[in-house]
Design an enzyme around this catalytic site. Structure first.
Site, PDB file in Angstrom:
ATOM      1  N   ASP A  73       0.943  -1.359  -0.039  1.00 36.01           N
ATOM      2  CA  ASP A  73       0.175   0.030   0.062  1.00 36.01           C
ATOM      3  C   ASP A  73       0.824   1.264  -0.068  1.00 36.01           C
ATOM      4  OD1 ASP A  73      -2.495   1.383   0.065  1.00 36.01           O
ATOM      5  OD2 ASP A  73      -2.816   1.310   2.106  1.00 36.01           O
TER       6      ASP A  73
ATOM      7  N   TYR B 292       1.356   5.736  -0.670  1.00 36.42           N
ATOM      8  CA  TYR B 292       0.693   6.769   0.183  1.00 36.42           C
ATOM      9  C   TYR B 292       0.911   7.959  -0.713  1.00 36.42           C
ATOM     10  CZ  TYR B 292       0.122   9.880   4.446  1.00 36.42           C
ATOM     11  OH  TYR B 292      -0.170  10.437   5.466  1.00 36.42           O
TER      12      TYR B 292
ATOM     13  N   HIS C 259      -4.166  14.069   0.406  1.00 36.07           N
ATOM     14  CA  HIS C 259      -4.264  13.234   1.695  1.00 36.07           C
ATOM     15  C   HIS C 259      -3.139  13.496   2.514  1.00 36.07           C
ATOM     16  CE1 HIS C 259      -5.480  10.241   4.164  1.00 36.07           C
ATOM     17  NE2 HIS C 259      -4.320   9.293   3.816  1.00 36.07           N
TER      18      HIS C 259
ATOM     19  N   ARG D  80       0.837  17.524  12.699  1.00 39.47           N
ATOM     20  CA  ARG D  80       2.131  18.127  12.629  1.00 39.47           C
ATOM     21  C   ARG D  80       2.071  19.567  12.508  1.00 39.47           C
ATOM     22  NH1 ARG D  80       3.535  13.473  10.234  1.00 39.47           N
ATOM     23  NH2 ARG D  80       3.268  14.543   8.188  1.00 39.47           N
TER      24      ARG D  80
ATOM     25  N   GLU E 169     -10.897   3.939   3.382  1.00 40.23           N
ATOM     26  CA  GLU E 169      -9.913   4.688   2.919  1.00 40.23           C
ATOM     27  C   GLU E 169     -10.180   4.416   1.247  1.00 40.23           C
ATOM     28  OE1 GLU E 169      -5.931   4.018   3.731  1.00 40.23           O
ATOM     29  OE2 GLU E 169      -5.823   5.125   5.648  1.00 40.23           O
TER      30      GLU E 169
ATOM     31  N   GLU F 211      -9.268   3.979  -2.207  1.00 38.11           N
ATOM     32  CA  GLU F 211      -8.251   4.006  -3.210  1.00 38.11           C
ATOM     33  C   GLU F 211      -8.634   3.196  -4.296  1.00 38.11           C
ATOM     34  OE1 GLU F 211      -4.824   2.130  -0.745  1.00 38.11           O
ATOM     35  OE2 GLU F 211      -5.584   2.838   1.198  1.00 38.11           O
TER      36      GLU F 211
ATOM     37  N   ASP G 207      -9.462   0.170   1.773  1.00 39.27           N
ATOM     38  CA  ASP G 207      -8.345  -0.090   2.934  1.00 39.27           C
ATOM     39  C   ASP G 207      -8.998   0.268   4.456  1.00 39.27           C
ATOM     40  OD1 ASP G 207      -6.175  -1.225   3.871  1.00 39.27           O
ATOM     41  OD2 ASP G 207      -4.984   0.447   3.993  1.00 39.27           O
TER      42      ASP G 207
ATOM     43  N   ARG H  69      -8.249   3.597  13.252  1.00 40.40           N
ATOM     44  CA  ARG H  69      -7.390   4.911  13.539  1.00 40.40           C
ATOM     45  C   ARG H  69      -6.786   5.159  14.783  1.00 40.40           C
ATOM     46  NH1 ARG H  69      -5.920   6.347   8.215  1.00 40.40           N
ATOM     47  NH2 ARG H  69      -7.798   6.910   7.070  1.00 40.40           N
TER      48      ARG H  69
ATOM     49  N   GLN I 135      -4.008   2.329  15.084  1.00 38.23           N
ATOM     50  CA  GLN I 135      -3.223   3.071  14.145  1.00 38.23           C
ATOM     51  C   GLN I 135      -2.056   3.942  14.790  1.00 38.23           C
ATOM     52  OE1 GLN I 135      -4.509   4.537  10.492  1.00 38.23           O
ATOM     53  NE2 GLN I 135      -2.433   5.051   9.612  1.00 38.23           N
TER      54      GLN I 135
ATOM     55  N   TYR J  66       1.882   3.158  15.548  1.00 41.12           N
ATOM     56  CA  TYR J  66       2.735   3.467  14.202  1.00 41.12           C
ATOM     57  C   TYR J  66       4.068   3.794  14.414  1.00 41.12           C
ATOM     58  CZ  TYR J  66       2.355   8.379  13.816  1.00 41.12           C
ATOM     59  OH  TYR J  66       2.708   9.961  14.186  1.00 41.12           O
TER      60      TYR J  66
ATOM     61  N   LYS K  60      -4.390  -1.789  10.367  1.00 41.20           N
ATOM     62  CA  LYS K  60      -4.462  -2.074   8.801  1.00 41.20           C
ATOM     63  C   LYS K  60      -4.733  -3.502   8.224  1.00 41.20           C
ATOM     64  CE  LYS K  60      -3.851   2.227   7.364  1.00 41.20           C
ATOM     65  NZ  LYS K  60      -4.711   3.042   6.722  1.00 41.20           N
TER      66      LYS K  60
ATOM     67  N   THR L 267      -9.076  -5.577   3.926  1.00 47.50           N
ATOM     68  CA  THR L 267      -8.905  -4.643   2.824  1.00 47.50           C
ATOM     69  C   THR L 267      -9.813  -5.260   1.780  1.00 47.50           C
ATOM     70  OG1 THR L 267      -6.691  -4.336   3.341  1.00 47.50           O
ATOM     71  CG2 THR L 267      -7.297  -3.957   1.093  1.00 47.50           C
TER      72      THR L 267
ATOM     73  N   THR M 168      -4.772   6.314   0.330  1.00 45.86           N
ATOM     74  CA  THR M 168      -6.054   7.204   0.123  1.00 45.86           C
ATOM     75  C   THR M 168      -5.940   8.216  -1.016  1.00 45.86           C
ATOM     76  OG1 THR M 168      -6.440   6.901   2.378  1.00 45.86           O
ATOM     77  CG2 THR M 168      -7.703   8.419   1.587  1.00 45.86           C
TER      78      THR M 168
ATOM     79  N   GLU N  38     -10.376  12.697   7.358  1.00 45.11           N
ATOM     80  CA  GLU N  38     -10.284  13.891   6.692  1.00 45.11           C
ATOM     81  C   GLU N  38     -11.685  14.645   6.593  1.00 45.11           C
ATOM     82  OE1 GLU N  38      -7.617  13.659   3.248  1.00 45.11           O
ATOM     83  OE2 GLU N  38      -8.238  11.788   3.599  1.00 45.11           O
TER      84      GLU N  38
END
Length: 419
Positions: free
Chosen positions: A126, A128, A133, A142, A199, A201, A234, A238, A241, A245, A254, A258, A351, A365
Site C-alpha cells: 500500500d 501513500y 491526503h 504536525r 480509505e 483507494e 483499505d 485509526r 493505528q 505506528y 490495517k 482490505t 487514500t 479527513e
C-alpha cells in the site's frame, strides 16, 4: 457495439470487458469471466476462440480458478485476448451471436453469480501517493509547516500490507480489538476500535513474467507489468493505528481487512482516459522519471448505507487523477532494490483525496479528526463508522455515450468480538 444489450449507464460496455472470477449455484467451480452489460461471458466456454499467435498454445489458462496464469503471460497476450473478445461480442460478428446453444452455455446473468477474489494475492503493498491526503493528515498531526515529511516528494512512500486479509467486495469486515491510548496522560487500554474508517483507494495487479531477484524493473518496462486496476477500501482502525505506528508504521490498524472490487479493468480499457501526470517538484531521481501520461481520469465516489437511511448517502467524490506518484513510479521504486514481484501481486495507491473537503477519501479527513461531523441527511451525522454501516465505493471513466467502470466495492462493519 455489442450484440449483448448494454444500458448507457452500465459500467461494462464492450469498451471495457473487465476480468473476474465467478461461480454459480449449478456450477460451483471458480472460473474466469468477462463482464458485458449485466451478463458474464464464461471464458471456459469460448477459450477455443483464442487461437492467435500468443494464446493458441495457452488456452488452458482460461480453465484456471484465478487470473494469475493469464496475468503472467504478458502484455501481448492480454491485448490479443481483448481483441478476440471484442470481435466475438461485437454486433457485426455472428460466431457467438448466431450460435444459440453456445450462447446458452457461455452467458451467465451477473445476478446469479457469486464473485471471488480475482487472483491469488502473494504480496500486497500500500502506497501513500495522494499529496492532498498526505498534506491533510500531516496538518492534523504536525501542523501546516511540517505537513509533508522530508522524503515524501522524493519517493513513493509505502508499506507492505497483509495479503491474507484482502477480500472481495461484499465480504463483511469485523471491527477489530486492540490497544489504544485515548488519553495521552494514561496507560493504553484494550478493547474494540472506536475510530473505524474507510480509505478510498485504487490498486493495480502486477502481471507479466516475474523479474529475477536482484534485478529491478526499469520504469521504461513497468507498463508491461501492470495488468489492470480495481477499486479498493483499505479499512483503517485509526485509534489502533495512532498508538502503534511509531516507529515502524501501520500494522494492526490495517491488517483486519482490505476490500477490492471483483472486476479487474485492464489498462487497455483505461487507455483512452489518460490525462497528464501531476506536476512533481522537485524533479524525481532518474530511475523514477517518465514523460508519458500515466494518470487516469477515473471518477470515484464513496457512499454510506445503514438500516433506516432512505438511500445510500454520498459522502465524498474524488478522482484517481489526484495521485501524485504514478503506478509506473510505484512499481519502479518497489523493485529498484531488486525486489522480485509476481503476477497477482497487488499494489494500492493509498487514500485518494482531492483539493476540496467533499473530495476527501477518508472519514479522518471528512470529519477532520472528529471535529466536523459528516452530514448524511435526515439529521443523521457520522464522525467514524458505526456497527452495521455499509461502505460503498465505486469508480468509472466517462466516455462519449458510454462508461468504463469498476462496479462497486462494498463491505459492512460487524461488531467486535467480545474478548
Amino acid at each position: 457495439m455489442s450484440f449483448v444489450t448494454v444500458s448507457p449507464d452500465s459500467h461494462f460496455p464492450i469498451q471495457n470487458l473487465p476480468y473476474g472470477i465467478f461461480s454459480t449455484p449449478d456450477n460451483p467451480r471458480n472460473r474466469i469471466g468477462v463482464a458485458i452489460g449485466d451478463q458474464i461471458l464464461d471464458l471456459t466456454q469460448v477459450k477455443h476462440f483464442f487461437d492467435g499467435a500468443e494464446l493458441k498454445s495457452q488456452q488452458a489458462v482460461f480453465d484456471e480458478p484465478t487470473l494469475n496464469s493469464f496475468m503472467a503471460l504478458g502484455r501481448a497476450a492480454w491485448q490479443e485476448a481483448r481483441g478476440v473478445l471484442q470481435k466475438i461480442l461485437s454486433v457485426s460478428d455472428g460466431v457467438l451471436r448466431d450460435n444459440a446453444e453456445l450462447r446458452a452455455k457461455a452467458f451467465v446473468p451477473q445476478s446469479q453469480a457469486t464473485m471471488h477474489l480475482p487472483a491469488k494475492i502473494g504480496d500486497y503493498t500500500d502506497f501513500y501517493s495522494s499529496k492532498y491526503h498526505a498534506y491533510n493528515v500531516g496538518v492534523m498531526f504536525r501542523g501546516p509547516e511540517n505537513a509533508l515529511m522530508p522524503n515524501w516528494t522524493h519517493l513513493p512512500v509505502g508499506y507492505h500490507g497483509r495479503a491474507s486479509s484482502v477480500v472481495v467486495s461484499g465480504t463483511p469486515i469485523r471491527r477489530p480489538n486492540g490497544q489504544t491510548r485515548p488519553d495521552d496522560t494514561k496507560p493504553p487500554v484494550f478493547g474494540p476500535c472506536k475510530l473505524m474508517d474507510i480509505e478510498l483507494e485504487m490498486a493495480f495487479f502486477v502481471g507479466g513474467p516475474s523479474n529475477k531477484l536482484g534485478e529491478p524493473i526499469p520504469i521504461s518496462k513497468t507498463e508491461d507489468h501492470i495488468f489492470g486496476m480495481v477499486v479498493m477500501n483499505d479499512w483503517s482502525a485509526r485509534d489502533i493505528q495512532k498508538w502503534e505506528y511509531v516507529p515502524l508504521g501501520p500494522f494492526l490498524g490495517k491488517n483486519h481487512g482490505t476490500s477490492i472490487s471483483p472486476w479487474v479493468v485492464t489498462m487497455d480499457a483505461l487507455a483512452p482516459f489518460r490525462v497528464p501526470n501531476q506536476p512533481q517538484d522537485p524533479t524525481p531521481l532518474p530511475y523514477l522519471q517518465h514523460d508519458d501520461p500515466f494518470a487516469f481520469n477515473i471518477n470515484l465516489e464513496v457512499m454510506l448505507n445503514f438500516e433506516g437511511l432512505p438511500k445510500p448517502a454520498t459522502v465524498a467524490r474524488s478522482n484517481f487523477k489526484y495521485v501524485y506518484w504514478s503506478m509506473k513510479q510505484q512499481l519502479a521504486h518497489h523493485t529498484i532494490t531488486g525486489c522480485n514481484v509476481n503476477a497477482g501481486d497487488l499494489m494500492a495507491s493509498g487514500t485518494i483525496s482531492g483539493e476540496t473537503p467533499d473530495s476527501y477519501g477518508s472519514f479522518l479527513e471528512l470529519c477532520w479528526k472528529g471535529t466536523k461531523p459528516v452530514d448524511l441527511g435526515n439529521g443523521i451525522t457520522r464522525k467514524f463508522l458505526q456497527d452495521g454501516d455499509e461502505a460503498i465505493l465505486t469508480g468509472y471513466c466517462e466516455g462519449e455515450g458510454y462508461r468504463v467502470g469498476f462496479g462497486t466495492c462494498t463491505g459492512k462493519v460487524l461488531p467486535a468480538l467480545q474478548l
